[in-house]
Design an enzyme around this catalytic site. Structure first.
Site, mmCIF file in Angstrom:
data_model
loop_
_atom_site.group_PDB
_atom_site.id
_atom_site.type_symbol
_atom_site.label_atom_id
_atom_site.label_comp_id
_atom_site.label_asym_id
_atom_site.label_seq_id
_atom_site.Cartn_x
_atom_site.Cartn_y
_atom_site.Cartn_z
ATOM 1 N N HIS A 170 0.832 -1.198 0.000
ATOM 2 C CA HIS A 170 0.000 0.000 0.000
ATOM 3 C C HIS A 170 0.871 1.254 0.000
ATOM 4 O O HIS A 170 1.627 1.492 0.925
ATOM 5 C CB HIS A 170 -0.889 -0.019 1.248
ATOM 6 C CG HIS A 170 -1.959 1.008 1.272
ATOM 7 N ND1 HIS A 170 -2.188 1.812 2.368
ATOM 8 C CD2 HIS A 170 -2.890 1.355 0.350
ATOM 9 C CE1 HIS A 170 -3.207 2.610 2.118
ATOM 10 N NE2 HIS A 170 -3.653 2.358 0.904
ATOM 11 N N HIS A 190 -1.144 10.498 -1.923
ATOM 12 C CA HIS A 190 -2.461 10.033 -1.502
ATOM 13 C C HIS A 190 -3.432 11.186 -1.307
ATOM 14 O O HIS A 190 -4.516 11.210 -1.882
ATOM 15 C CB HIS A 190 -2.365 9.226 -0.208
ATOM 16 C CG HIS A 190 -3.695 8.725 0.261
ATOM 17 N ND1 HIS A 190 -4.479 9.421 1.152
ATOM 18 C CD2 HIS A 190 -4.398 7.615 -0.064
ATOM 19 C CE1 HIS A 190 -5.600 8.759 1.357
ATOM 20 N NE2 HIS A 190 -5.582 7.657 0.636
#
Length: 271
Positions: free
Chosen positions: A37, A79
Site C-alpha cells: 500500500h 495520496h
C-alpha cells in the site's frame, strides 16, 4: 399481487445494479501477488515515495499508489490532495506544476513527490501495479484520460481503480481493454460523506454504481467486507475482490481464505 410485483422488480433492479465484469483476461496476471500500500513504506521510507517503490520491488511485491492531476496537466503521486500531512507544507497538489514537486520533501526524508512518469520508468514492468485515480474539482475525465495516455506503450501489468465511479465509467467507454476496479467501503459506518449526501454514499458503499461502471474487481475495506452487495457481486458475478488495507498476518490469511487479493502495510507478509 401488485406489492409482490413491485418487490420482484426492485429485487431484479438490485441484482442488475451490482453486477460487474468477470471475463477480463488481465485479471489472471494480477493474481498471485501481494500489493504494498503506497509502496513498502515505514522505517524511514515515506509513503508513495520512490524509495518505497524500490523496496516493494526488491522484496517481490506489487504496489498500489495514487495519482493526482497537476496544474500543468501532468500527474503527481500522492495520496492526499492536501500537502500538509506528508510534506508539512500548505496547499494542494492540484495547484502545483511539475517543476514544483521537487520542492516538497516527504515525511522529512530526502524523497520528494514523484512524477507518475518516473514511477513507470522505475518499475518498468518488474511488478504489477494498482493505480488509484484521485479526482478533484470534477477533473475525473481529464485525470483518467491523462493516466491512460501515459500508460500507452507501458509493457508491465497494471490496473486502474478509483472511489469515483465516474473514472471507471470513462474507462469503460474509452479504454475498455484496461482492467478497472471500484474502490469502496461502508462509508456511513466511518462517517465519510466526501461532501455528498448520505443516500449517495449508501448507494456507493453498496456498489449500485456497478450498473454503469461494470468493474473487473471490487477493492473493499477489509473491516467492512461483510456486505450483502459485495458478497452477491463476488459469488454470482464472480468479480474479484481485493481487500485494503491489511495490517496483520491474520487479516491476510482471512482475506486469502476467501480468494481475495491483498493490499497490505505495516507488516511483512512473509513473516
Amino acid at each position: 399481487m401488485t406489492l409482490l410485483i413491485i418487490v420482484l422488480i426492485l429485487a431484479l433492479l438490485w441484482v442488475l445494479a451490482v453486477q460487474g465484469r468477470s471475463s477480463h483476461p488481465g485479471m489472471k496476471e494480477l493474481r498471485g501477488w501481494n500489493y504494498a500500500h503506497r509502496g513498502l513504506h515505514g522505517d524511514g521510507a515515506a509513503e508513495n515515495s520512490m524509495t518505497a517503490f524500490c523496496l516493494a520491488m526488491e522484496n517481490g511485491y506489487g504496489m498500489e499508489f495514487d495519482l493526482h492531476l497537476l496544474k500543468d496537466g501532468s500527474l503527481g503521486v500522492m495520496h492526499d490532495s492536501l500537502l500538509n500531512r506528508t510534506t508539512g507544507q500548505a496547499g494542494r497538489i492540484e495547484d502545483l506544476y511539475t517543476q514544483d514537486l521537487k520542492n516538497y520533501r516527504l515525511e522529512n526524508t530526502e524523497d520528494t513527490i514523484p512524477q507518475f512518469a518516473d514511477v513507470l520508468t522505475l518499475v518498468d514492468g518488474k511488478v504489477p501495479l494498482i493505480i488509484e485515480l484521485k479526482p478533484e474539482d470534477g477533473n475525473h475525465a481529464k485525470l483518467a484520460e491523462t493516466a491512460c495516455k501515459m500508460l500507452e506503450g507501458y509493457k508491465g501489468v497494471f490496473c486502474i481503480e478509483s472511489f469515483d465511479p465516474r473514472c471507471l465509467i470513462w474507462l469503460k467507454k474509452n479504454r475498455p481493454e484496461i482492467v478497472r476496479g471500484q474502490l469502496s467501503e461502508q462509508f456511513l459506518r466511518h462517517g465519510e460523506t466526501a461532501g455528498h449526501g448520505k443516500a449517495t454514499m449508501w448507494l456507493l458503499g453498496n456498489l449500485f454504481s456497478n450498473i454503469a461502471a461494470k468493474p473487473d474487481f471490487i477493492a473493499y475495506r477489509f473491516s467492512d467486507r461483510d456486505n450483502l452487495c459485495l458478497r452477491w457481486c463476488r459469488k454470482f458475478y464472480h468479480v474479484q475482490e481485493i481487500n485494503w488495507t491489511i495490517r496483520t498476518k491474520e487479516e491476510m490469511e482471512a482475506a486469502e481464505a476467501q480468494g481475495n487479493l491483498v493490499i497490505f502495510e505495516c507488516f511483512d507478509p512473509r513473516g
